[in-house]
Motif scaffolding. Structure first.
Motif, mmCIF file in Angstrom:
data_model
loop_
_atom_site.group_PDB
_atom_site.id
_atom_site.type_symbol
_atom_site.label_atom_id
_atom_site.label_comp_id
_atom_site.label_asym_id
_atom_site.label_seq_id
_atom_site.Cartn_x
_atom_site.Cartn_y
_atom_site.Cartn_z
ATOM 1 N N GLU A 20 0.830 -1.208 0.000
ATOM 2 C CA GLU A 20 0.000 0.000 0.000
ATOM 3 C C GLU A 20 0.863 1.256 0.000
ATOM 4 O OE1 GLU A 20 -3.399 2.160 2.809
ATOM 5 O OE2 GLU A 20 -2.853 0.051 3.153
ATOM 6 N N GLU A 21 1.935 1.247 0.794
ATOM 7 C CA GLU A 21 2.801 2.422 0.865
ATOM 8 C C GLU A 21 3.561 2.622 -0.442
ATOM 9 O OE1 GLU A 21 3.996 5.837 2.126
ATOM 10 O OE2 GLU A 21 2.757 4.585 3.445
ATOM 11 N N CYS A 22 4.015 1.525 -1.075
ATOM 12 C CA CYS A 22 4.696 1.629 -2.374
ATOM 13 C C CYS A 22 3.781 2.256 -3.423
ATOM 14 C CB CYS A 22 5.159 0.250 -2.837
ATOM 15 S SG CYS A 22 6.592 -0.411 -1.953
ATOM 16 N N GLN A 23 2.494 1.927 -3.374
ATOM 17 C CA GLN A 23 1.542 2.455 -4.341
ATOM 18 C C GLN A 23 1.243 3.931 -4.093
ATOM 19 O OE1 GLN A 23 -1.655 -0.354 -3.746
ATOM 20 N NE2 GLN A 23 -0.858 -1.784 -5.283
ATOM 21 N N ARG A 24 1.390 4.389 -2.861
ATOM 22 C CA ARG A 24 1.134 5.806 -2.552
ATOM 23 C C ARG A 24 2.167 6.706 -3.232
ATOM 24 N NH1 ARG A 24 -0.002 4.504 3.302
ATOM 25 N NH2 ARG A 24 -2.261 4.615 3.536
ATOM 26 N N ASN A 25 3.430 6.342 -3.112
ATOM 27 C CA ASN A 25 4.527 7.107 -3.725
ATOM 28 C C ASN A 25 4.470 8.586 -3.343
ATOM 29 O OD1 ASN A 25 6.866 7.423 -5.219
ATOM 30 N ND2 ASN A 25 5.787 7.735 -7.148
ATOM 31 N N THR A 26 4.384 8.850 -2.042
ATOM 32 C CA THR A 26 4.386 10.210 -1.516
ATOM 33 C C THR A 26 5.807 10.591 -1.092
ATOM 34 O OG1 THR A 26 3.879 9.370 0.696
ATOM 35 C CG2 THR A 26 2.011 9.962 -0.715
ATOM 36 N N PRO A 27 6.044 11.862 -0.711
ATOM 37 C CA PRO A 27 7.409 12.256 -0.328
ATOM 38 C C PRO A 27 8.009 11.413 0.799
ATOM 39 C CG PRO A 27 6.074 14.192 -0.698
ATOM 40 C CD PRO A 27 5.139 13.024 -0.784
ATOM 41 N N GLU A 28 7.150 10.920 1.708
ATOM 42 C CA GLU A 28 7.670 10.139 2.821
ATOM 43 C C GLU A 28 7.742 8.633 2.527
ATOM 44 O OE1 GLU A 28 3.229 10.789 3.574
ATOM 45 O OE2 GLU A 28 4.942 11.925 2.824
ATOM 46 N N VAL A 55 9.164 5.383 4.873
ATOM 47 C CA VAL A 55 8.199 4.433 5.434
ATOM 48 C C VAL A 55 8.437 3.031 4.892
ATOM 49 C CG1 VAL A 55 5.761 3.851 5.638
ATOM 50 C CG2 VAL A 55 6.479 6.242 5.798
ATOM 51 N N THR A 56 8.688 2.920 3.575
ATOM 52 C CA THR A 56 8.889 1.593 2.991
ATOM 53 C C THR A 56 10.159 0.939 3.532
ATOM 54 O OG1 THR A 56 9.929 2.610 1.040
ATOM 55 C CG2 THR A 56 7.591 2.021 0.881
ATOM 56 N N ARG A 57 11.203 1.731 3.737
ATOM 57 C CA ARG A 57 12.433 1.154 4.310
ATOM 58 C C ARG A 57 12.165 0.634 5.718
ATOM 59 N NH1 ARG A 57 17.172 2.166 7.209
ATOM 60 N NH2 ARG A 57 19.093 1.389 6.200
ATOM 61 N N CYS A 58 11.407 1.378 6.510
ATOM 62 C CA CYS A 58 11.066 0.941 7.866
ATOM 63 C C CYS A 58 10.246 -0.346 7.841
ATOM 64 C CB CYS A 58 10.304 2.036 8.606
ATOM 65 S SG CYS A 58 11.299 3.492 9.006
ATOM 66 N N LEU A 59 9.276 -0.415 6.938
ATOM 67 C CA LEU A 59 8.449 -1.622 6.835
ATOM 68 C C LEU A 59 9.281 -2.819 6.383
ATOM 69 C CD1 LEU A 59 5.237 -0.065 5.253
ATOM 70 C CD2 LEU A 59 5.391 -1.157 7.505
ATOM 71 N N LEU A 60 10.212 -2.591 5.449
ATOM 72 C CA LEU A 60 11.107 -3.667 5.026
ATOM 73 C C LEU A 60 11.919 -4.190 6.208
ATOM 74 C CD1 LEU A 60 12.639 -5.411 2.944
ATOM 75 C CD2 LEU A 60 14.152 -3.454 2.588
ATOM 76 N N LEU A 61 12.460 -3.291 7.023
ATOM 77 C CA LEU A 61 13.254 -3.719 8.173
ATOM 78 C C LEU A 61 12.400 -4.498 9.171
ATOM 79 C CD1 LEU A 61 15.470 -0.558 8.756
ATOM 80 C CD2 LEU A 61 16.142 -2.727 7.706
ATOM 81 N N LEU A 62 11.138 -4.117 9.320
ATOM 82 C CA LEU A 62 10.243 -4.869 10.203
ATOM 83 C C LEU A 62 9.993 -6.273 9.664
ATOM 84 C CD1 LEU A 62 7.653 -2.105 11.161
ATOM 85 C CD2 LEU A 62 9.268 -3.244 12.706
ATOM 86 N N ILE A 63 9.838 -6.393 8.345
ATOM 87 C CA ILE A 63 9.672 -7.719 7.731
ATOM 88 C C ILE A 63 10.923 -8.559 7.956
ATOM 89 C CG2 ILE A 63 9.515 -8.920 5.510
ATOM 90 C CD1 ILE A 63 7.585 -6.682 4.618
ATOM 91 N N LEU A 64 12.079 -7.955 7.734
ATOM 92 C CA LEU A 64 13.332 -8.686 7.943
ATOM 93 C C LEU A 64 13.496 -9.097 9.408
ATOM 94 C CD1 LEU A 64 15.784 -6.606 5.714
ATOM 95 C CD2 LEU A 64 14.795 -8.851 5.205
#
Length: 277
Positions: free
Chosen positions: A124-132, A136-145
């Motif tokens: 969902e965040e990747c599809q938003r493509n907003t300035p932040e 946010v996507t990097r943080c979510l990736l780290l949570l998945i990892l």
């Protein structure tokens, strides 16, 4: 993966019985199987089912042999673009696979919903493509990892601590210095062993020689530049250590199945298709 979005996440279902061709890619790839089954080749043939996370480090050849109503989430990310490499603590599952461990981890049922929620939030965040979005996507990736790391520590087949093996140290050195003019002798010196010892250990553990690993790491670096920059093929060849551009093109085609220019064109066409969806 778009140049401004170094993370891509997808959900889908597939079935096929024919063996796919061996492939490798510039990104690290992680998948979570929700239902169905699949067979992959990683040394031996391995059968995967629901609740299993699979990991493919960037540049590592892999082959999906068959899929039977396979429902899964797939996540690919450009580690270098996100300032992450396999020395990062949360990348240790990929480090294990590169050093010869099986490429799968079982996630306990109690944690699967958490992981599923993170995948959905990331898409969902990747599809938003907003300035932040990049933060946010990097943080979510780290949570998945982090979830995958916790699963790795409780997964019985992989519960043993990651040892500082000779092969692991050799591959880390190659990954860190692949753009330099390094040889088997340089790798052996770095890990304080004889060249013959290092060559035998790496070949036995991974199935590939030290020279092949050096080449694969150089090609991985080249593929990242092709995917995420506008540099010419000639300039990229020189930057990853090839003085002979023709030889670089031959090696790239052997590894990725097409010339650098054709591979870049296909990647960009795929990005345009993804953005249009």
């Amino acid at each position: 993966m778009h140049a401004t979005q170094p993370i891509a996440v997808e959900h889908g279902v597939m079935s096929f019985n024919e063996h796919s061709e061996e492939a490798s890619h510039a990104e690290h790839v992680l998948s979570l199987i929700l239902d169905g089954s699949a067979r992959i080749r990683h040394g031996d043939d391995i059968t995967l089912g629901a609740g299993v996370v699979t990991l493919v480090p960037a540049g590592m050849p892999h082959r999906l042999l068959s899929a039977n109503n396979l429902e899964a989430w797939w996540l690919g990310f450009c580690a270098g673009c996100l300032d992450i490499d396999e020395t990062h603590p949360l990348m240790s599952p990929f480090k294990r696979v590169r050093s010869g461990m099986p490429p799968m981890i079982t996630v306990e049922p109690a944690r699967r919903e958490r992981l599923l929620s993170l995948f959905a939030d990331l898409r969902e965040e990747c599809q938003r493509n907003t300035p932040e979005t990049s933060i946010v996507t990097r943080c979510l990736l780290l949570l998945i990892l982090s979830e995958v790391n916790r699963a790795m520590r409780t997964d019985a087949p992989s519960a043993a601590p990651l040892t500082d093996s000779l092969t692991t140290r050799a591959l880390e050195y190659i990954q860190s210095h692949c753009l330099e003019k390094i040889s088997l002798q340089d790798v052996a010196t770095a890990v304080h062993r004889t060249p013959a010892h290092v060559a035998a250990a790496v070949k036995k553990s991974t199935g590939f020689s030290v020279g092949e690993w050096i080449t694969r790491n150089k090609l991985q670096a080249a593929s990242l530049k092709l995917a995420h920059t506008g540099e010419s093929v000639e300039k990229i060849a020189v930057s990853v250590g090839w003085g002979d551009v023709t030889h670089f093109i031959r090696q790239f085609k052997k590894h990725y199945g097409s010339t650098p220019a054709a591979w870049r064109k296909q990647v960009r066409a795929n990005h345009r298709t993804e953005e249009a969806v």
